[in-house]
Design an enzyme around this catalytic site. Sequence first.
Site, PDB file in Angstrom:
ATOM      1  N   GLY A 108       0.827  -1.211   0.000  1.00  0.00           N
ATOM      2  CA  GLY A 108       0.000   0.000   0.000  1.00  0.00           C
ATOM      3  C   GLY A 108       0.854   1.251   0.000  1.00  0.00           C
ATOM      4  O   GLY A 108       0.593   2.216  -0.725  1.00  0.00           O
ATOM      5  N   CYS A 109       1.904   1.228   0.832  1.00  0.00           N
ATOM      6  CA  CYS A 109       2.759   2.406   0.962  1.00  0.00           C
ATOM      7  C   CYS A 109       3.548   2.645  -0.317  1.00  0.00           C
ATOM      8  O   CYS A 109       3.791   3.794  -0.703  1.00  0.00           O
ATOM      9  CB  CYS A 109       3.696   2.218   2.145  1.00  0.00           C
ATOM     10  SG  CYS A 109       2.783   1.776   3.616  1.00  0.00           S
ATOM     11  N   THR A 110       3.934   1.570  -0.975  1.00  0.00           N
ATOM     12  CA  THR A 110       4.653   1.710  -2.243  1.00  0.00           C
ATOM     13  C   THR A 110       3.723   2.325  -3.280  1.00  0.00           C
ATOM     14  O   THR A 110       4.100   3.253  -4.004  1.00  0.00           O
ATOM     15  CB  THR A 110       5.170   0.349  -2.715  1.00  0.00           C
ATOM     16  OG1 THR A 110       5.999  -0.198  -1.699  1.00  0.00           O
ATOM     17  CG2 THR A 110       5.947   0.474  -4.000  1.00  0.00           C
ATOM     18  N   ALA A 113       3.336   6.043  -2.399  1.00  0.00           N
ATOM     19  CA  ALA A 113       4.522   6.850  -2.691  1.00  0.00           C
ATOM     20  C   ALA A 113       4.674   7.054  -4.187  1.00  0.00           C
ATOM     21  O   ALA A 113       4.963   8.168  -4.654  1.00  0.00           O
ATOM     22  CB  ALA A 113       5.766   6.173  -2.118  1.00  0.00           C
TER      23      ALA A 113
END
Lengths: 214, 208
Positions: A108-110, A113
């Site tokens: 999710g964070c990738t 970002a």
Amino acid sequence: MASVSLPKLTLHSLLPTQSPKTPFCLNNSILHKLPQSQFHGLKLSRSSSTSIPSSSSSVKASIFAKVTQGTVPPAFTLKDQDGKNVSLSKFKGKPVVLYFYPADETPGCTKQACAFRDSYEKFKKAGAEVVGISGDDSSSHKAFAKKYKLPFTLLSDEGNKVRKDWGVPSDLFGTLPGRQTYVLDKTGKVQLVYNNQFQPEKHIDETLKLLQSL
Amino acid sequence: MGAAESHIWLEPILAGLVGYVLADLGSGVYHWGIDNYGSAETPVFGPQIEAFQGHHKWPWTITRRQFANNLHALARTVTFFVLPIDLACHDSVLLGFVGVCSGCIMFSQQFHAWAHGTKSKLPPIVVALQDAGILVSRPQHAAHHRQPYNNNYCIVSGVWNEFLDTQNVFEALEMILFFKLGVRPRSWDEPNSDWTEETETSSQVALP
């Protein structure tokens, strides 16, 4: 729309009555999640019903210092991916999109970002700066930023102190750090608080939408 | 059979239906666990984990196995759990549930094998059941064998797949395990040559 994500009729009606085979109470957590992801408004209103922050001192801090729309958030100084100290005050005079995310190198964070990266020009055009914050250390941020060619600052909130000070809520009964984004205007006041754990790209849409109106 | 007695059959049948539905969920959760965690060295599950990895690398080989081969390992486990229940319980509702649930689990590898088959080579009844959504369909399972290998884990009927995937259930579980235990699931990282499917024609060529 909530109806889009509902399963076939038989399954959904069976769900509340069956004894869960899953390790935790999926029903509640998903029902809590659905309103947040589908109907999320500008106001941060999930404090009472969702997960409690992990320590009692953070509960106190969050009651008194929780950052909401219209307030000025507490100042901080954190290290960026190059190990340099960065203060929140550095960004005064221009809008800032400050996004708290669970951890580097998670799907999710990738996605989030990379979505910020791909829309970075639009943020620059709106005169805004983008800053990501997680509990990972500077070296993790450096590797993450390098791997995905992220053009913006990543700050290392060791011990999740700033996350607690700002009252960023956790998900799934405190097991997951929340994914919450704040948009601060030129004066440093919060104009938007947006929370969505599992649809990270929405953070970009919502913040850009607000920035266009600032 | 009179109207008064027909309800005797209704409850076990409904229990069986619940068993069928839950077997699909169980197959998904188990499959997700084995695909993402542990290794060949893991106690008890090691050989299975290795077999699942092998399956991802050479998925078509499952269609070349005999019926008995697809059943025997699961049959052993099912017998271990179900035989005592069968001997100890006499409640028809419970037996209906356990019978259908365990039966679907036992056959899940065969259902899985059929999901890898080509339409022209499968028995027409199997194709019909797949098209009706009673057995997991070939396109749905094919999606599991494509990057990022993190969806469509259920292999009995596949009825849970859409819900589990749209609600990010496995992603949530993966995040929780990551934050609580520090373990990363395999599906988070770039597939390496252990995982990436080898096509039959390129099996001679080394993968990057």
